[in-house]
Scaffold this motif. Structure first.
Motif, PDB file in Angstrom:
ATOM      1  N   CYS A 106       0.803  -1.207  -0.019  1.00 43.62           N
ATOM      2  CA  CYS A 106       0.002   0.063  -0.107  1.00 43.62           C
ATOM      3  C   CYS A 106       1.006   1.281  -0.009  1.00 43.62           C
ATOM      4  O   CYS A 106       0.512   2.350  -0.805  1.00 43.62           O
ATOM      5  CB  CYS A 106      -1.136  -0.100   1.168  1.00 43.62           C
ATOM      6  SG  CYS A 106      -2.118   1.262   1.386  1.00 43.62           S
ATOM      7  N   LEU A 107       1.952   1.411   0.860  1.00 48.69           N
ATOM      8  CA  LEU A 107       2.769   2.315   0.848  1.00 48.69           C
ATOM      9  C   LEU A 107       3.609   2.537  -0.193  1.00 48.69           C
ATOM     10  O   LEU A 107       3.878   3.778  -0.795  1.00 48.69           O
ATOM     11  CB  LEU A 107       3.650   2.245   2.335  1.00 48.69           C
ATOM     12  CG  LEU A 107       2.888   2.567   3.497  1.00 48.69           C
ATOM     13  CD1 LEU A 107       3.790   1.924   4.782  1.00 48.69           C
ATOM     14  CD2 LEU A 107       2.345   3.897   3.686  1.00 48.69           C
ATOM     15  N   LEU A 108       4.348   1.494  -0.885  1.00 47.03           N
ATOM     16  CA  LEU A 108       5.023   1.639  -2.046  1.00 47.03           C
ATOM     17  C   LEU A 108       4.281   2.173  -3.046  1.00 47.03           C
ATOM     18  O   LEU A 108       4.575   2.885  -3.965  1.00 47.03           O
ATOM     19  CB  LEU A 108       5.638   0.090  -2.147  1.00 47.03           C
ATOM     20  CG  LEU A 108       6.800  -0.192  -1.458  1.00 47.03           C
ATOM     21  CD1 LEU A 108       7.105  -1.701  -1.688  1.00 47.03           C
ATOM     22  CD2 LEU A 108       8.202   0.730  -1.784  1.00 47.03           C
ATOM     23  N   ALA A 109       3.142   1.416  -3.379  1.00 45.42           N
ATOM     24  CA  ALA A 109       2.467   2.067  -4.461  1.00 45.42           C
ATOM     25  C   ALA A 109       1.989   3.518  -4.577  1.00 45.42           C
ATOM     26  O   ALA A 109       2.061   4.243  -5.461  1.00 45.42           O
ATOM     27  CB  ALA A 109       1.112   1.323  -4.613  1.00 45.42           C
ATOM     28  N   PHE A 110       1.593   4.206  -3.339  1.00 41.66           N
ATOM     29  CA  PHE A 110       1.635   5.609  -3.160  1.00 41.66           C
ATOM     30  C   PHE A 110       2.772   6.516  -3.538  1.00 41.66           C
ATOM     31  O   PHE A 110       2.844   7.406  -4.132  1.00 41.66           O
ATOM     32  CB  PHE A 110       1.158   5.884  -1.708  1.00 41.66           C
ATOM     33  CG  PHE A 110       1.096   7.326  -1.581  1.00 41.66           C
ATOM     34  CD1 PHE A 110       0.180   8.213  -1.878  1.00 41.66           C
ATOM     35  CD2 PHE A 110       2.105   7.844  -0.772  1.00 41.66           C
ATOM     36  CE1 PHE A 110      -0.103   9.472  -1.769  1.00 41.66           C
ATOM     37  CE2 PHE A 110       1.839   9.378  -0.647  1.00 41.66           C
ATOM     38  CZ  PHE A 110       0.994  10.225  -1.261  1.00 41.66           C
TER      39      PHE A 110
END
Length: 499
Positions: free
Chosen positions: A316-320
């Motif tokens: 989730c964080l990497l995608a952002f």
């Protein structure tokens, strides 16, 4: 300023010798150096199915890189992906999604992505990169480790150089991959839906603590139970014949509305693809919505294991991080922040949770803040979009993060934990971006506490911390370039004597 620098000790002058990007300048040779050429030939000559073998020992030994030197290798990677990925039903999400007989060649894929990431991190001229269509296949994998490796590679591709801010940075776009990134970045849903990033991470981290405890509590917090229940529930809306998913449609009164609602997904024994196939057949899900649906299934089922849930928090964080720096993701970011206007504050809450959130997730949250700040500064259009996202690193937020950095620096004396080093590095990268992107007055710099916070690192002689010292020195250099009062404060506090 020149006089002051000339009087500084040699170690400090050496670290400040490059006023641009951290590292030597790029030598743009048209012909690859013999060492690079020999490695590429070694990989190409190896049978395609064994490509992971020559890649396994790859390390960066080429100083500052030129991406054009590596293009033959990347073209070879494209060939591998076309042969081994493009025909797979489980990655294309076709109607025959369960009919692949051979397992996904995970080892080779992970080695390719690892090598790609290393090269992209070391080559500034990477805007000519192509082959993004393969990442749409990789992001459809139900193996979270492959997703993480793919997103880390994309992050290296789009990362904005701190020395190229104020509109001079050439941001790289992710094209059609942006819609996939949006779906992944939305995670378990927005706060309006009852579950935000912070609450989900906290719920999972507490679950891991309970698993490690000899005497776990019998009574769970009611809020945690609610988060767990919402996070493990699949809710997906299909509208009309052209079916739009909930995350892309605000029309909830459509007479053709169909809802896929499946609670307790973490208790289901079937795997992600089987459940997707079941939904496709039962609800006639069109191909353009299958990735979004699969993503919702993957996140809902991640609660079956604290380890898997932690993977998806990272995803989730990497995608952002990738999405916010992708040059052509304007529409996707508008959609994202329409649902999550407080996302910046969510990230700061994760960073502040020293006792309840793992170091790796706090580091990613800090990198996400840095990526957001870099994108905000690099593009007027991106700044317009992010201006409504509560992005503000002045005043309270800046002091909060400075306090976090101060404690993290002090903790280095008692710990060489890699996650601690990575977290401090992410904080220092953020403050280098912050200083480069601002024209803060001297009085504000003095009041911010930045100089005294950074000074302890100048006395750090641990060889494992030299990269952190470099970041600290670079940031102090920029501070003093902006303000003579910062120079005075640096001297008053004994900064020169530290060297």
């Amino acid at each position: 300023m020149t006089t002051l620098r000339s009087s500084w000790p040699s170690r400090l002058r050496q670290l400040l010798s490059s006023d641009g990007a951290i590292g030597p300048s790029v030598k743009l040779d048209s012909e690859p150096p013999p060492k690079i050429k020999a490695f590429i030939e070694k990989v190409i000559q190896c049978p395609l199915q064994d490509i992971g073998i020559p890649l396994s020992g790859f390390r960066w030994e080429y100083n500052k890189g030129n991406f054009h030197h590596w293009r033959p290798l990347f073209l070879h990677f494209d060939t591998y992906f076309k042969v081994y990925l493009s025909c797979r039903n489980d990655l294309t999400l076709s109607d025959r999604i369960l009919e692949d007989e051979s397992p996904l060649p995970k080892y080779a894929i992970m080695q390719i992505l690892r090598v790609m990431q290393i090269i992209l991190e070391n080559c500034p001229n990477k805007s000519s990169f192509d082959g993004l269509e393969h990442f749409k296949l990789l992001l459809a994998s139900t193996d979270p480790e492959i997703l993480i490796a793919a997103l880390e590679t994309l992050s290296a591709l789009v990362k904005i150089n701190p020395s190229k801010l104020h509109g001079s940075a050439k941001m790289v776009g992710c094209g059609s991959v942006n819609s996939y990134l949006l779906s992944l970045a939305q995670g378990w849903g927005s706060k309006e839906e009852g579950l935000g990033l912070y609450s989900c991470i906290i719920a999972n981290e507490k679950t891991q603590d309970e698993a490690l405890c000899l005497f776990p509590s019998d009574v769970e917090n009611g809020c945690d139970q609610s988060n767990y229940r919402i996070g493990s529930t699949l809710y997906f809306e299909l509208h009309g014949s052209s079916a739009q998913s909930k995350e892309h449609s605000g029309d909830k009164d459509s007479p053709n509305l169909r809802v896929i609602h499946m609670p307790d997904m973490h208790l289901r024994k079937e795997d992600d693809l089987f459940l997707l196939k079941q939904c496709i057949e039962q609800y006639s899900v069109p191909s353009d919505l299958r990735f979004s649906l699969l993503t919702r299934i993957r996140y809902a089922r991640s609660f079956r294991s604290p380890r898997i849930c932690s993977f998806y928090s990272r995803i989730c964080l990497l995608a952002f991080i990738v999405l916010v720096q992708s040059s052509d993701a304007h529409d996707e970011l508008v959609s994202f922040f329409a649902n999550e206007p407080e996302y910046t504050n969510e990230l700061i809450r994760v960073v502040r949770s020293e006792k309840t959130v793992s170091g790796s997730l706090r580091t990613l949250a800090m990198l996400a803040l840095g990526a957001q700040l870099a994108a905000y500064t690099s593009s007027h259009e991106r700044a317009r979009i992010l201006s409504g996202s509560s992005i503000s690193f002045a005043g309270g937020n800046r002091m909060i993060l400075l306090n976090v950095l101060q404690r993290a620096i002090l903790s280095l004396k008692s710990s060489n934990d890699p996650s601690s080093l990575a977290f401090v590095e992410a904080l220092l990268q953020f403050y280098l971006l912050h200083v480069v992107s601002t024209s803060t007055s001297g009085s504000n710099i003095r009041g911010s506490g930045m100089v005294p916070t950074f000074l302890p690192l100048l006395e750090d002689s641990d060889p494992a911390h030299i990269h952190l010292v470099c970041f600290a020195v670079k940031t102090l250099q920029k501070l003093m370039d902006y303000s003579s009062s910062a120079v005075s404060l640096f001297k008053e506090l004994g900064g020169v004597l530290s060297f």
